[in-house]
Scaffold this motif. Structure first.
Motif, PDB file in Angstrom:
ATOM      1  N   THR A  49       0.840  -1.189   0.000  1.00  0.00           N
ATOM      2  CA  THR A  49       0.000   0.000   0.000  1.00  0.00           C
ATOM      3  C   THR A  49       0.878   1.243   0.000  1.00  0.00           C
ATOM      4  O   THR A  49       2.077   1.167   0.283  1.00  0.00           O
ATOM      5  N   PHE A  50       0.283   2.377  -0.316  1.00  0.00           N
ATOM      6  CA  PHE A  50       1.028   3.619  -0.483  1.00  0.00           C
ATOM      7  C   PHE A  50       1.402   4.240   0.853  1.00  0.00           C
ATOM      8  O   PHE A  50       0.548   4.471   1.709  1.00  0.00           O
ATOM      9  N   ASP A  51       2.672   4.510   1.029  1.00  0.00           N
ATOM     10  CA  ASP A  51       3.125   5.346   2.136  1.00  0.00           C
ATOM     11  C   ASP A  51       2.517   6.742   1.980  1.00  0.00           C
ATOM     12  O   ASP A  51       2.401   7.265   0.866  1.00  0.00           O
ATOM     13  N   SER A  52       2.098   7.347   3.080  1.00  0.00           N
ATOM     14  CA  SER A  52       1.392   8.633   3.009  1.00  0.00           C
ATOM     15  C   SER A  52       2.220   9.821   3.468  1.00  0.00           C
ATOM     16  O   SER A  52       1.721  10.953   3.465  1.00  0.00           O
ATOM     17  N   GLU A  53       3.489   9.610   3.850  1.00  0.00           N
ATOM     18  CA  GLU A  53       4.235  10.690   4.481  1.00  0.00           C
ATOM     19  C   GLU A  53       5.300  11.346   3.606  1.00  0.00           C
ATOM     20  O   GLU A  53       5.773  12.426   3.932  1.00  0.00           O
ATOM     21  N   HIS A  54       5.707  10.709   2.503  1.00  0.00           N
ATOM     22  CA  HIS A  54       6.743  11.367   1.705  1.00  0.00           C
ATOM     23  C   HIS A  54       6.135  12.536   0.930  1.00  0.00           C
ATOM     24  O   HIS A  54       4.926  12.581   0.687  1.00  0.00           O
ATOM     25  N   PRO A  55       6.943  13.517   0.541  1.00  0.00           N
ATOM     26  CA  PRO A  55       6.421  14.713  -0.143  1.00  0.00           C
ATOM     27  C   PRO A  55       5.589  14.351  -1.375  1.00  0.00           C
ATOM     28  O   PRO A  55       6.006  13.541  -2.207  1.00  0.00           O
ATOM     29  N   ALA A  90       2.767  12.716  -1.340  1.00  0.00           N
ATOM     30  CA  ALA A  90       2.005  11.475  -1.182  1.00  0.00           C
ATOM     31  C   ALA A  90       0.528  11.771  -0.971  1.00  0.00           C
ATOM     32  O   ALA A  90       0.142  12.809  -0.435  1.00  0.00           O
ATOM     33  N   ASN A  91      -0.300  10.817  -1.374  1.00  0.00           N
ATOM     34  CA  ASN A  91      -1.748  10.912  -1.209  1.00  0.00           C
ATOM     35  C   ASN A  91      -2.148  10.147   0.043  1.00  0.00           C
ATOM     36  O   ASN A  91      -1.925   8.939   0.144  1.00  0.00           O
ATOM     37  N   ALA A  92      -2.736  10.842   1.003  1.00  0.00           N
ATOM     38  CA  ALA A  92      -3.113  10.214   2.271  1.00  0.00           C
ATOM     39  C   ALA A  92      -4.611   9.960   2.359  1.00  0.00           C
ATOM     40  O   ALA A  92      -5.169   9.858   3.449  1.00  0.00           O
ATOM     41  N   SER A  93      -5.287   9.819   1.215  1.00  0.00           N
ATOM     42  CA  SER A  93      -6.741   9.679   1.211  1.00  0.00           C
ATOM     43  C   SER A  93      -7.220   8.386   1.873  1.00  0.00           C
ATOM     44  O   SER A  93      -8.345   8.308   2.347  1.00  0.00           O
ATOM     45  N   ASN A  94      -6.359   7.367   1.913  1.00  0.00           N
ATOM     46  CA  ASN A  94      -6.754   6.100   2.525  1.00  0.00           C
ATOM     47  C   ASN A  94      -6.353   6.010   3.993  1.00  0.00           C
ATOM     48  O   ASN A  94      -6.523   4.972   4.622  1.00  0.00           O
ATOM     49  N   GLY A  95      -5.829   7.092   4.533  1.00  0.00           N
ATOM     50  CA  GLY A  95      -5.391   7.094   5.916  1.00  0.00           C
ATOM     51  C   GLY A  95      -3.895   7.300   6.018  1.00  0.00           C
ATOM     52  O   GLY A  95      -3.173   7.204   5.030  1.00  0.00           O
ATOM     53  N   ALA A  96      -3.412   7.576   7.220  1.00  0.00           N
ATOM     54  CA  ALA A  96      -1.995   7.846   7.438  1.00  0.00           C
ATOM     55  C   ALA A  96      -1.248   6.532   7.631  1.00  0.00           C
ATOM     56  O   ALA A  96      -1.172   5.989   8.730  1.00  0.00           O
ATOM     57  N   VAL A  97      -0.706   6.002   6.540  1.00  0.00           N
ATOM     58  CA  VAL A  97       0.071   4.764   6.576  1.00  0.00           C
ATOM     59  C   VAL A  97       1.513   5.105   6.238  1.00  0.00           C
ATOM     60  O   VAL A  97       1.782   5.808   5.261  1.00  0.00           O
ATOM     61  N   THR A  98       2.438   4.616   7.049  1.00  0.00           N
ATOM     62  CA  THR A  98       3.831   4.987   6.815  1.00  0.00           C
ATOM     63  C   THR A  98       4.772   3.844   7.121  1.00  0.00           C
ATOM     64  O   THR A  98       4.425   2.907   7.860  1.00  0.00           O
TER      65      THR A  98
END
Length: 347
Positions: A227-233, A235-243
């Protein structure tokens, strides 16, 4: 991570598995898993590792082995190779990339990708071509033909604080994880049958997941993907803050069976295994979406490894997250009685 496990992971990442021809990586997966589980394959290229097949309660673990790729559409008179995508490619990343062209005679050619519209800020797949260093098409056409694949040239390495960087972490890390789950579960007494499937074609049509589920007829299924990391510049955090570094992500949403999530959260808390939550409101965009529609319907859940820079030659994951994801799945499955009722509501 054990030395042998790390070697297996690197071998998986170095093997070729474009979506549509996954046999290279499947051979690596089978050779590793056969030491711990019964092996099978099928006509769409899936590889199965099976534990306790006598059990009536069957759990399917699905992780796709295929990687995004380019597929040759034309070789012009000047020796340039034109292509389309097999799985989603980001055109902005292509110009300047090195690739391996998988020729039909078994020859692997080195190539570079460039664009015919040099000043275009938004290149398209149609404007990109591969140059393998040939001056015309005569010799090249003896080595490459329409329908051959090309993949990013990228070798796995560890950088910084236990960060794994390579192409195809999506989703060879998942295939690695379910293989390691089999390895650890093979040493435990199980009340369930475990069917780990290294699936084919997820990046293009999910042929592997649906076929495997129709064949196994599982009582429960778990997709293991990224799944997509949400914290790098950017990034899309629409699915929640995953890092990265905070454990696997359990999905919540319409496709997901809540009873399975309860089982995994209970195991995570009992064994102090870190995990995160993400939203998959309508669909997961993983093998789970096909599995849940097979047969009479299969209860599914999704466990995902956080990854930075998805679908690029430099995808990044945290080795600690990989180990924790293995442990989470192992503990959850080992705790099962084989009599679980996964219906969200009972009559």
């Amino acid at each position: 991570m054990e030395k042998s496990s790390k070697e297996f992971l690197f071998n998986l990442l170095n093997a070729y598995s474009p979506s549509g021809d996954e046999t290279g990586s499947q051979r690596v997966w089978i050779d590793y898993v056969k030491k711990y589980a019964k092996i099978d394959t099928d006509f769409v290229g899936n590889a199965y590792g099976i534990l306790n097949p006598e059990s009536e309660f069957k759990v399917m673990l699905a992780a796709h082995i295929d990687e995004i790729a380019m597929i040759v559409t034309k070789i012009d008179e000047k020796g340039y190779i034109w292509f389309t995508n097999s799985g989603w490619l980001n055109p902005k990343m292509l110009p300047g990339m090195k690739v391996d062209v998988l020729g039909y005679g078994g020859k692997v050619l080195k190539g570079i990708v460039y664009t015919s519209v040099e000043k275009d800020a938004n290149p398209s797949i149609e404007n990109c071509f591969i140059d393998c260093g040939y001056n015309d098409d005569k010799k090249l056409k003896k080595l490459v033909r329409i329908g051959d694949y090309a993949v990013y040239k990228s070798e796995p390495e560890i950088i910084g604080e236990n960060k794994l960087v390579c192409k195809a972490l999506d989703n060879k890390t998942g295939a690695f994880i379910i293989a390691e789950v089999l390895k650890k579960l093979s040493k435990k007494k199980l009340n369930i049958g475990v069917y780990a499937v290294s699936t084919t074609g997820e990046e293009t049509n999910s042929r592997g997941a649906f076929t495997a589920a129709a064949r196994i007829k599982p009582n429960m299924a778990l997709a293991c993907d990224v799944t997509f990391d949400s914290e790098h510049p950017g990034a899309n955090a629409s699915n929640g803050a995953v890092t990265l570094g905070k454990g696997a992500a359990l999905s919540i949403g319409s496709p997901i069976n809540c009873k399975i999530n309860e089982l995994f959260e209970k195991s995570a808390k009992k064994h102090k295994i870190p995990y995160q939550l993400e939203i998959t409101a309508d669909r997961t965009h993983t093998d789970a979406d096909k599995i849940m529609y097979s047969g009479e319907g299969v209860p599914v859940a999704l466990v995902s490894l956080p990854v930075k820079y998805m679908h690029s030659p430099v995808e990044m994951a945290d080795l600690k997250d990989i180990d924790n994801t293995v442990d989470l799945i192992v503990e959850a499955l080992a705790s099962m009685s084989g009599k679980e009722d996964l219906r969200p509501i009972k009559p």
